[in-house]
Every structure is written in C-alpha cells, then in structure tokens.
Motif scaffolding. Structure first.
Motif, mmCIF file in Angstrom:
data_model
loop_
_atom_site.group_PDB
_atom_site.id
_atom_site.type_symbol
_atom_site.label_atom_id
_atom_site.label_comp_id
_atom_site.label_asym_id
_atom_site.label_seq_id
_atom_site.Cartn_x
_atom_site.Cartn_y
_atom_site.Cartn_z
ATOM 1 N N GLU A 68 38.794 65.527 8.455
ATOM 2 C CA GLU A 68 39.811 64.914 7.594
ATOM 3 C C GLU A 68 40.466 63.692 8.231
ATOM 4 O OE1 GLU A 68 41.476 68.963 5.388
ATOM 5 O OE2 GLU A 68 42.239 68.405 7.374
ATOM 6 N N PHE A 69 40.298 63.546 9.535
ATOM 7 C CA PHE A 69 41.077 62.553 10.267
ATOM 8 C C PHE A 69 40.684 61.116 9.948
ATOM 9 C CE2 PHE A 69 41.810 59.721 13.858
ATOM 10 C CZ PHE A 69 43.163 59.912 14.075
ATOM 11 N N THR A 70 41.728 60.299 9.777
ATOM 12 C CA THR A 70 41.605 58.839 9.759
ATOM 13 C C THR A 70 42.795 58.289 10.538
ATOM 14 O OG1 THR A 70 42.921 58.494 7.744
ATOM 15 C CG2 THR A 70 40.533 58.864 7.460
ATOM 16 N N GLU A 71 42.716 57.035 10.913
ATOM 17 C CA GLU A 71 43.809 56.425 11.672
ATOM 18 C C GLU A 71 45.141 56.524 10.926
ATOM 19 O OE1 GLU A 71 44.969 51.859 12.307
ATOM 20 O OE2 GLU A 71 43.058 52.403 13.278
ATOM 21 N N LEU A 98 49.066 52.243 17.794
ATOM 22 C CA LEU A 98 48.954 51.258 18.864
ATOM 23 C C LEU A 98 47.513 50.847 19.148
ATOM 24 C CD1 LEU A 98 51.561 52.530 21.502
ATOM 25 C CD2 LEU A 98 51.850 50.794 19.726
ATOM 26 N N ARG A 99 46.661 51.843 19.410
ATOM 27 C CA ARG A 99 45.288 51.499 19.785
ATOM 28 C C ARG A 99 44.384 52.728 19.724
ATOM 29 N NH1 ARG A 99 48.439 51.850 24.225
ATOM 30 N NH2 ARG A 99 47.798 53.282 25.884
ATOM 31 N N LYS A 100 43.101 52.454 19.794
ATOM 32 C CA LYS A 100 42.078 53.499 19.838
ATOM 33 C C LYS A 100 41.298 53.335 21.134
ATOM 34 C CE LYS A 100 37.748 54.795 17.490
ATOM 35 N NZ LYS A 100 36.858 54.459 16.345
ATOM 36 N N GLU A 101 41.119 54.423 21.874
ATOM 37 C CA GLU A 101 40.402 54.382 23.144
ATOM 38 C C GLU A 101 39.160 55.275 23.073
ATOM 39 O OE1 GLU A 101 43.092 55.543 26.215
ATOM 40 O OE2 GLU A 101 44.467 53.854 25.890
ATOM 41 N N ASP A 102 38.046 54.742 23.530
ATOM 42 C CA ASP A 102 36.793 55.505 23.574
ATOM 43 C C ASP A 102 36.654 56.080 24.978
ATOM 44 O OD1 ASP A 102 34.269 56.552 23.448
ATOM 45 O OD2 ASP A 102 33.344 54.791 22.535
ATOM 46 N N VAL A 103 36.881 57.396 25.111
ATOM 47 C CA VAL A 103 36.870 58.042 26.419
ATOM 48 C C VAL A 103 35.808 59.140 26.426
ATOM 49 C CG1 VAL A 103 38.225 59.260 28.155
ATOM 50 C CG2 VAL A 103 39.335 57.594 26.663
ATOM 51 N N PHE A 107 37.503 60.195 21.110
ATOM 52 C CA PHE A 107 38.298 59.019 20.767
ATOM 53 C C PHE A 107 39.762 59.401 20.886
ATOM 54 C CE2 PHE A 107 34.442 57.993 18.177
ATOM 55 C CZ PHE A 107 34.116 56.809 18.816
ATOM 56 N N TYR A 108 40.540 58.582 21.574
ATOM 57 C CA TYR A 108 41.977 58.813 21.686
ATOM 58 C C TYR A 108 42.692 57.808 20.786
ATOM 59 C CZ TYR A 108 41.371 61.775 25.853
ATOM 60 O OH TYR A 108 41.021 62.783 26.720
ATOM 61 N N TYR A 109 43.473 58.320 19.837
ATOM 62 C CA TYR A 109 44.278 57.472 18.964
ATOM 63 C C TYR A 109 45.729 57.554 19.444
ATOM 64 C CZ TYR A 109 40.243 57.298 15.840
ATOM 65 O OH TYR A 109 38.983 57.088 15.298
ATOM 66 N N ILE A 110 46.273 56.414 19.842
ATOM 67 C CA ILE A 110 47.607 56.369 20.440
ATOM 68 C C ILE A 110 48.616 55.840 19.410
ATOM 69 C CG2 ILE A 110 48.974 55.661 22.427
ATOM 70 C CD1 ILE A 110 46.394 57.175 23.145
ATOM 71 N N TYR A 111 49.678 56.594 19.222
ATOM 72 C CA TYR A 111 50.748 56.218 18.297
ATOM 73 C C TYR A 111 52.076 56.163 19.055
ATOM 74 C CZ TYR A 111 47.299 57.608 14.766
ATOM 75 O OH TYR A 111 46.155 57.734 14.010
ATOM 76 N N CYS A 112 52.991 55.380 18.540
ATOM 77 C CA CYS A 112 54.320 55.283 19.156
ATOM 78 C C CYS A 112 55.394 55.490 18.091
ATOM 79 C CB CYS A 112 54.507 53.917 19.814
ATOM 80 S SG CYS A 112 56.134 53.691 20.560
ATOM 81 N N VAL A 113 56.333 56.372 18.395
ATOM 82 C CA VAL A 113 57.498 56.573 17.518
ATOM 83 C C VAL A 113 58.706 55.992 18.253
ATOM 84 C CG1 VAL A 113 58.886 58.216 16.219
ATOM 85 C CG2 VAL A 113 56.467 58.707 16.646
ATOM 86 N N ARG A 114 59.271 54.936 17.710
ATOM 87 C CA ARG A 114 60.415 54.265 18.351
ATOM 88 C C ARG A 114 61.716 54.721 17.685
ATOM 89 N NH1 ARG A 114 58.043 50.574 21.624
ATOM 90 N NH2 ARG A 114 56.042 49.716 20.914
ATOM 91 N N TRP A 115 62.665 55.125 18.538
ATOM 92 C CA TRP A 115 63.949 55.638 18.057
ATOM 93 C C TRP A 115 65.062 54.688 18.464
ATOM 94 C CZ3 TRP A 115 64.305 60.342 15.413
ATOM 95 C CH2 TRP A 115 63.125 61.101 15.391
ATOM 96 N N SER A 130 61.126 55.467 23.106
ATOM 97 C CA SER A 130 59.804 55.656 22.523
ATOM 98 C C SER A 130 59.204 57.009 22.896
ATOM 99 C CB SER A 130 58.851 54.548 22.992
ATOM 100 O OG SER A 130 59.299 53.290 22.565
ATOM 101 N N VAL A 131 58.454 57.552 21.937
ATOM 102 C CA VAL A 131 57.683 58.770 22.169
ATOM 103 C C VAL A 131 56.236 58.432 21.833
ATOM 104 C CG1 VAL A 131 57.425 61.226 21.682
ATOM 105 C CG2 VAL A 131 59.667 60.131 21.436
ATOM 106 N N TYR A 132 55.337 58.680 22.775
ATOM 107 C CA TYR A 132 53.935 58.306 22.603
ATOM 108 C C TYR A 132 53.083 59.539 22.283
ATOM 109 C CZ TYR A 132 55.480 53.920 24.663
ATOM 110 O OH TYR A 132 56.153 52.752 24.909
#
Length: 203
Positions: A68-71, A98-103, A107-115, A130-132
């Motif tokens: 089901e996953f999408t960015e 933020l970005r997608k990393e191929d490890v 695949f690592y999808y990185i998100y940031c929640v800024r408070w 920020s919470v990553y």
C-alpha cells in the motif's frame, strides 16, 4: 611457650570471627529491611504504571503495508500518528518528505515534523523543534507485510517506535529552550519555566 602462643592466637582469631559474625548479625536485619522497602517501592511503581497504561494506553495507528505504501501515503500516516500525541493547543506543526535513501535491501523514506509556537507578535516562529521519521520499506518483504517505522527527536540519538512509549510535550519544549539559550546567552538567569515563558513572550 609456642603452645601458649598458638592457643592465644587461636583464641584471638575466634574472638575476631565472633565479633564479625555478631556485626553481620546486627547488620542483616537492616539490610533485609532496606531490600524489602526497595522491592515494595518497585512493585508499587510498576503497579501504578500498569494501571495508568491500562486506563490511558499508548496511542498508535494502523500502519499501511508494503504493498500500500507510497511516498505521500507515508507522509499522511506520519501526520496521522503525531495527531494522536497529547500536547497543548498552542503548538503548530507540519509534516514534509525530505528524501529517499536506497540502503542495501531496503528503501528508507525520511520525513520531518517541525513543531513551533507561533504568537501574535511573531506568527511565524523563529525557532522550531523537529522530529525525524524513517519509514523502512524492505525490497524482499511480501506486499502484506507492515512497514517499519521509527523516529528520533532533534538533537537526540534515542530511537523511538510507534506504540512503544508515550509522547511527552516536554521533549519539544526542551529542544526549543536549548535553541533559544544558544541565541540568547543571557537567558541563563532564568529557570526552565522562565525560559519557556520568555520564549512565548518573544516569539
């Protein structure tokens, strides 16, 4: 003469052993009491925590599967998850990819929640916390396998996982206060509450 010395030495050793045994016997009840009190306190703490968790369990969401996953769905799920956190209404936040990393095999999808805490004087806050979030999508897992999610708070190395620990608003406050102190060195004259009140006044 040697026999007399030997007997005298043995008597002294026995007396020393006796005094040591008596000392240990005198200390034992106190040690046992301290151990019992410690165990009782730990049991009470554990019981209270268990009751609190039963009455107010750690909140989580139903995370989507690999298939089901999408960015964008990942971003929306992170947003849905943080909306479950308990915090005062003055906090504002936004979630961004933020970005997608191929490890290796993932695949690592990185998100940031800024408070931040906008105020009437400064509707656009100058300091944020920020919470990553990292969503790990394994290339080899079946489509019905759930995604792996973890997150860290800015400036910290402790990795959290959804549903494992209760969010504390203080964590965000600490990040904001630390940044505020860096740009306002003279703020050390305030205590923690004073710092935060000063932030609300300035920002």
């Amino acid at each position: 003469m040697n026999v007399t010395k030997k007997v005298k030495f043995e008597n002294e050793v026995n007396e020393d052993k006796g005094s040591t045994s008596q000392a240990m016997a005198k200390e034992d009840p106190q040690d046992i009491t301290e151990i019992a009190l410690t165990l009782a306190k730990d049991a009470i703490t554990a019981a209270v925590k268990s009751i609190e968790e039963a009455e107010n369990p750690v909140r989580n969401i139903d995370w989507i599967t690999h298939g089901e996953f999408t960015e964008e769905k990942g971003r929306k799920q992170v947003e849905e998850f943080v909306l479950n956190w308990e915090y005062q209404g003055r906090w504002e936040h936004y979630t961004e990819f933020l970005r997608k990393e191929d490890v290796l095999h993932s695949f690592y999808y990185i998100y940031c929640v800024r408070w931040s805490i906008p105020t009437a004087r400064r509707p656009i806050a100058q300091i944020t916390a920020s919470v990553y979030f990292t969503i790990k999508v394994n290339k080899n897992k079946p489509p019905d396998a759930p995604i792996d999610v973890s997150y860290v708070f800015e400036g910290h190395s402790l990795v959290h996982r959804p549903g494992m620990i209760r969010f504390r608003e203080k964590w965000l406050r600490d990040i904001i206060e630390a940044k505020y102190v860096l740009v306002n060195p003279n703020i050390f004259q305030f205590n923690s509450i004073g710092v935060f009140q000063n932030i609300l006044g300035d920002f």
